[in-house]
Design a protein around this motif. Structure first.
Motif, mmCIF file in Angstrom:
data_model
loop_
_atom_site.group_PDB
_atom_site.id
_atom_site.type_symbol
_atom_site.label_atom_id
_atom_site.label_comp_id
_atom_site.label_asym_id
_atom_site.label_seq_id
_atom_site.Cartn_x
_atom_site.Cartn_y
_atom_site.Cartn_z
ATOM 1 N N UNK A 80 -25.456 10.631 42.974
ATOM 2 C CA UNK A 80 -26.448 11.595 42.492
ATOM 3 C C UNK A 80 -26.347 11.607 40.973
ATOM 4 N N UNK A 81 -27.462 11.330 40.293
ATOM 5 C CA UNK A 81 -27.419 11.145 38.845
ATOM 6 C C UNK A 81 -28.510 11.954 38.154
ATOM 7 N N UNK A 108 -25.145 13.259 34.089
ATOM 8 C CA UNK A 108 -24.037 13.619 34.967
ATOM 9 C C UNK A 108 -24.211 12.818 36.246
ATOM 10 N N UNK A 109 -23.141 12.153 36.696
ATOM 11 C CA UNK A 109 -23.201 11.367 37.930
ATOM 12 C C UNK A 109 -22.100 11.829 38.880
ATOM 13 N N UNK A 110 -22.495 12.085 40.144
ATOM 14 C CA UNK A 110 -21.564 12.529 41.175
ATOM 15 C C UNK A 110 -21.374 11.407 42.200
ATOM 16 N N UNK A 111 -20.132 11.009 42.462
ATOM 17 C CA UNK A 111 -19.933 10.095 43.589
ATOM 18 C C UNK A 111 -20.470 10.751 44.855
ATOM 19 N N UNK A 163 -26.202 5.003 32.728
ATOM 20 C CA UNK A 163 -25.395 3.796 32.893
ATOM 21 C C UNK A 163 -23.907 4.115 32.812
ATOM 22 N N UNK A 164 -23.535 4.952 31.864
ATOM 23 C CA UNK A 164 -22.128 5.262 31.632
ATOM 24 C C UNK A 164 -21.613 6.290 32.645
ATOM 25 N N UNK A 165 -22.460 7.256 32.989
ATOM 26 C CA UNK A 165 -22.054 8.237 33.991
ATOM 27 C C UNK A 165 -21.805 7.550 35.338
ATOM 28 N N UNK A 190 -14.875 6.891 41.600
ATOM 29 C CA UNK A 190 -14.461 8.114 42.264
ATOM 30 C C UNK A 190 -14.330 9.306 41.338
ATOM 31 N N UNK A 191 -15.083 9.310 40.244
ATOM 32 C CA UNK A 191 -15.008 10.384 39.261
ATOM 33 C C UNK A 191 -16.408 10.900 38.953
ATOM 34 N N UNK A 192 -16.513 12.185 38.679
ATOM 35 C CA UNK A 192 -17.766 12.733 38.162
ATOM 36 C C UNK A 192 -17.844 12.366 36.690
ATOM 37 N N UNK A 193 -18.929 11.729 36.301
ATOM 38 C CA UNK A 193 -19.084 11.284 34.925
ATOM 39 C C UNK A 193 -19.999 12.196 34.134
#
Length: 337
Positions: A178-179, A168-171, A128-130, A137-140
């Motif tokens: 992608x999470x 980890x989440x990628x825009x 959820x937070x990532x 527009x940020x990698x979380x």
């Protein structure tokens, strides 16, 4: 989760229910909305182990005084690119959102940022937070200490570690980021909790019972320890995530970690670490998106293994589940049946 053991509730109705319960217990309505959205988001994505099934224990902790319904969440230490957030023993979902908001705001001018958190509680699904960062527009990056010690160090016979999830989440170009969202155990303890409530067995290799032997009995597994994914590698990973989640903020670690379920009148002092990497700090958004598209096409375009209909990206099946559940209703297990 077995479809025969489910009821489906329209998302707005379930949302109103969760908000109503939380506000009755003194949680401000705006805060309750954040917590409800977090819980239901997990159920929509098919991650029922971190959804509304957890609401009863959060309620009990609020009633028993172990969790603060009206926390004063503040930044107690900061630089231009770092911060330490004091959660004031609030609901972890609320503390997590506020801390990630701090990280995203600090990173809005292009800096990479890390925010450490102390005095929080169990915060649900880390994805959820990532995803909050990915939508900006940020990698979380998200790390959290487990809310209960239920894993033994490799070679040990005593639980002094949690399964300490990370995400980890990628825009990404397309409809979903992608999470990666994983616990460091073979299976999240929440899945064992769901199985125990439904009276169902768990697969071999998920956990050991109180006698230290492998078990498929979910109720016995809750008395034992979960098994780290990859053996000693999983142990090392959960230790690393635990240290990242606590040592920068002063949150509890090891034997100090409270029990989410048994010590409901005591603060947990759970710790988290949130990181954001703004894509624009490294390259043009269009260039990043083109590389991601090429990478996705490479992954999705591989020759399939026998019996495989398609190759999924991390987070893709959860996105597809969300589409179905938004249309058909949020799946909730009929507990106790």
């Amino acid at each position: 989760m077995d479809e025969n053991n489910l009821i489906r509730i329209p998302e707005p109705a379930l949302n109103d229910f969760c908000i109503g319960v939380l506000t009755k217990l003194g949680v401000p309505r705006d805060d309750a909305k954040i917590v409800a959205d977090n819980l239901i988001a997990a159920d929509l994505r098919g991650v029922g182990s971190h959804g509304v099934v957890r609401l009863p224990i959060y309620i009990k902790r609020l009633i028993d005084g172990g969790t603060n319904a009206r926390p004063d969440i503040i930044t107690v230490r900061q630089t231009r690119t770092t911060a330490v957030v004091e959660g004031h023993n609030g609901l972890g979902h609320l503390v997590g959102v506020r801390a990630m908001e701090v990280a995203i705001k600090k990173a809005s001018d292009g800096d990479c940022v890390f925010v450490a958190v102390r005095n929080s509680n169990h915060f649900g699904a880390a994805a959820y937070y990532a995803e909050m960062a990915a939508r900006n527009g940020m990698i979380g990056l998200v790390f959290t200490i487990g809310a209960i010690d239920h894993m033994a160090p490799w070679g040990g016979a005593e639980a002094v570690l949690g399964n300490n999830p990370l995400a980890v989440a990628f825009p990404a170009p397309g409809d979903f980021p992608i999470v990666l969202d994983m616990a460091c155990s073979v299976a999240a303890r929440g899945k064992i909790i769901v199985a125990a409530k439904e009276g169902k067995p768990i697969p071999v290799g998920w956990a050991t019972g109180p006698d230290g032997l492998p078990t498929t009995n979910a109720a016995e597994a809750l008395k034992g320890v979960v098994v780290p994914v990859g053996g000693p590698k999983g142990y090392a990973l959960t230790l690393t995530v635990g240290l990242l989640s606590t040592m920068l903020s002063g949150a509890f670690f090891g034997r100090d970690v409270g029990d989410l379920y048994e010590k409901t009148s005591e603060p947990q002092n759970s710790g988290h670490l949130f990181g954001v990497l703004p894509v624009a700090a490294f390259d043009e958004q269009a260039s990043y998106a083109a590389r991601m598209r090429k990478g996705i096409d490479d992954i999705k375009g591989v020759r399939r293994a026998p019996g495989s209909e398609q190759v999924f990206l991390p987070g893709e099946q959860e996105y597809l589940a969300k589409l179905v559940n938004l249309a058909d209703g949020v799946p909730i297990g009929r507990l106790g049946r």
